[in-house]
Write a protein that holds these residues in place. Structure first.
Motif, PDB file in Angstrom:
ATOM      1  N   ASN A 113      -0.211   8.430  -9.122  1.00 26.96           N
ATOM      2  CA  ASN A 113      -0.670   9.787  -9.416  1.00 26.96           C
ATOM      3  C   ASN A 113      -2.089  10.064  -8.952  1.00 26.96           C
ATOM      4  N   SER A 114      -2.842   9.024  -8.708  1.00 27.74           N
ATOM      5  CA  SER A 114      -4.237   9.181  -8.313  1.00 27.74           C
ATOM      6  C   SER A 114      -4.678   7.918  -7.580  1.00 27.74           C
ATOM      7  N   PHE A 115      -5.866   7.962  -7.043  1.00 28.94           N
ATOM      8  CA  PHE A 115      -6.399   6.794  -6.342  1.00 28.94           C
ATOM      9  C   PHE A 115      -6.512   5.601  -7.295  1.00 28.94           C
ATOM     10  N   GLU A 116      -6.949   5.861  -8.523  1.00 32.17           N
ATOM     11  CA  GLU A 116      -7.074   4.784  -9.507  1.00 32.17           C
ATOM     12  C   GLU A 116      -5.705   4.208  -9.844  1.00 32.17           C
ATOM     13  N   ASP A 117      -4.701   5.089 -10.016  1.00 32.68           N
ATOM     14  CA  ASP A 117      -3.336   4.620 -10.275  1.00 32.68           C
ATOM     15  C   ASP A 117      -2.818   3.798  -9.101  1.00 32.68           C
ATOM     16  N   GLU A 118      -3.136   4.244  -7.899  1.00 33.64           N
ATOM     17  CA  GLU A 118      -2.708   3.536  -6.694  1.00 33.64           C
ATOM     18  C   GLU A 118      -3.263   2.109  -6.685  1.00 33.64           C
ATOM     19  N   GLN A 119      -4.537   1.963  -7.019  1.00 30.74           N
ATOM     20  CA  GLN A 119      -5.159   0.638  -7.058  1.00 30.74           C
ATOM     21  C   GLN A 119      -4.528  -0.225  -8.146  1.00 30.74           C
TER      22      GLN A 119
ATOM     23  N   TYR B  34       0.829  -1.204   0.000  1.00 36.20           N
ATOM     24  CA  TYR B  34       0.000   0.000   0.000  1.00 36.20           C
ATOM     25  C   TYR B  34       0.871   1.265   0.000  1.00 36.20           C
ATOM     26  N   LYS B  35       1.881   1.290   0.861  1.00 38.77           N
ATOM     27  CA  LYS B  35       2.730   2.478   0.968  1.00 38.77           C
ATOM     28  C   LYS B  35       3.509   2.735  -0.313  1.00 38.77           C
ATOM     29  N   VAL B  36       4.050   1.692  -0.896  1.00 34.14           N
ATOM     30  CA  VAL B  36       4.780   1.868  -2.156  1.00 34.14           C
ATOM     31  C   VAL B  36       3.820   2.322  -3.250  1.00 34.14           C
ATOM     32  N   SER B  37       2.635   1.740  -3.292  1.00 33.63           N
ATOM     33  CA  SER B  37       1.634   2.142  -4.285  1.00 33.63           C
ATOM     34  C   SER B  37       1.274   3.610  -4.143  1.00 33.63           C
ATOM     35  N   LYS B  38       1.130   4.056  -2.913  1.00 33.48           N
ATOM     36  CA  LYS B  38       0.788   5.446  -2.626  1.00 33.48           C
ATOM     37  C   LYS B  38       1.912   6.382  -3.075  1.00 33.48           C
TER      38      LYS B  38
END
Length: 173
Positions: free
Chosen positions: A32-38, A24-28
């Motif tokens: 660039n956005s919540f969708e990108d994070e997912q 989660y932290k690396v994804s965050k």
């Protein structure tokens, strides 16, 4: 245990559940956005699964996971740069405890906004440092020498201090 055995899949799922905060932290950090994070979260899990059969227990499982997650995040950012995306500075970067003191909250936000401005490698190194990883583990994850990690961390800290001071000066603080 074969790669596609039920035991392997169960063990992999357990490892992901135990370490989903890391992903989660690396994804965050690299999105660039919540969708990108997912999307990045899923991509990291997929890359971990592809590499799971080659994990030889020569390092801690989290060291192996950080290496794959950071490399996937950096690759994801590189793809995004080709599309001319900008990283939003107003997104939170890490899970963090509630900060009641508003001045500390402002300092926290400023620091992580500056971290988001670092290049991909610097961002990964300082992220691991802030996660409490020792220099030798950061070196193992990134592929740099321990001495080089120490030097880079020192330079990154100085860069962040300079950026923060410039930001304060620009805002008349």
């Amino acid at each position: 245990m074969s790669y596609n055995s039920g035991e392997t899949k169960i063990r992999f799922i357990e490892i992901i559940r135990e370490n989903d905060g890391l992903i989660y932290k690396v994804s965050k950090m690299y999105s660039n956005s919540f969708e990108d994070e997912q999307d990045l979260f899923q991509d990291i899990v997929y890359q971990l699964w592809k590499s799971f059969s080659s994990f030889r227990n020569e390092s801690k499982i989290t060291t192996w996971m950080y290496r794959i997650a950071l490399n996937t995040g950096i690759h994801y950012l590189d793809k995004g740069k080709k599309k001319a995306h900008k990283v939003s500075l107003d997104e939170t970067l890490l899970n963090r405890p509630e900060i009641i003191d508003e001045s500390k909250q402002d300092q926290y936000d400023m620091m992580f906004a500056q971290i988001k401005r670092l290049n991909d490698i610097e961002r990964g190194i300082i992220f691991l440092y802030l996660e409490g990883k020792a220099h030798d583990e950061i070196a193992m994850i990134t592929g740099f020498t321990i001495t080089n990690i120490g030097t880079r961390i020192g330079r990154i800290k100085q860069k962040l201090i300079s950026q923060i001071n410039l930001n304060k000066a620009g805002n008349g603080i």
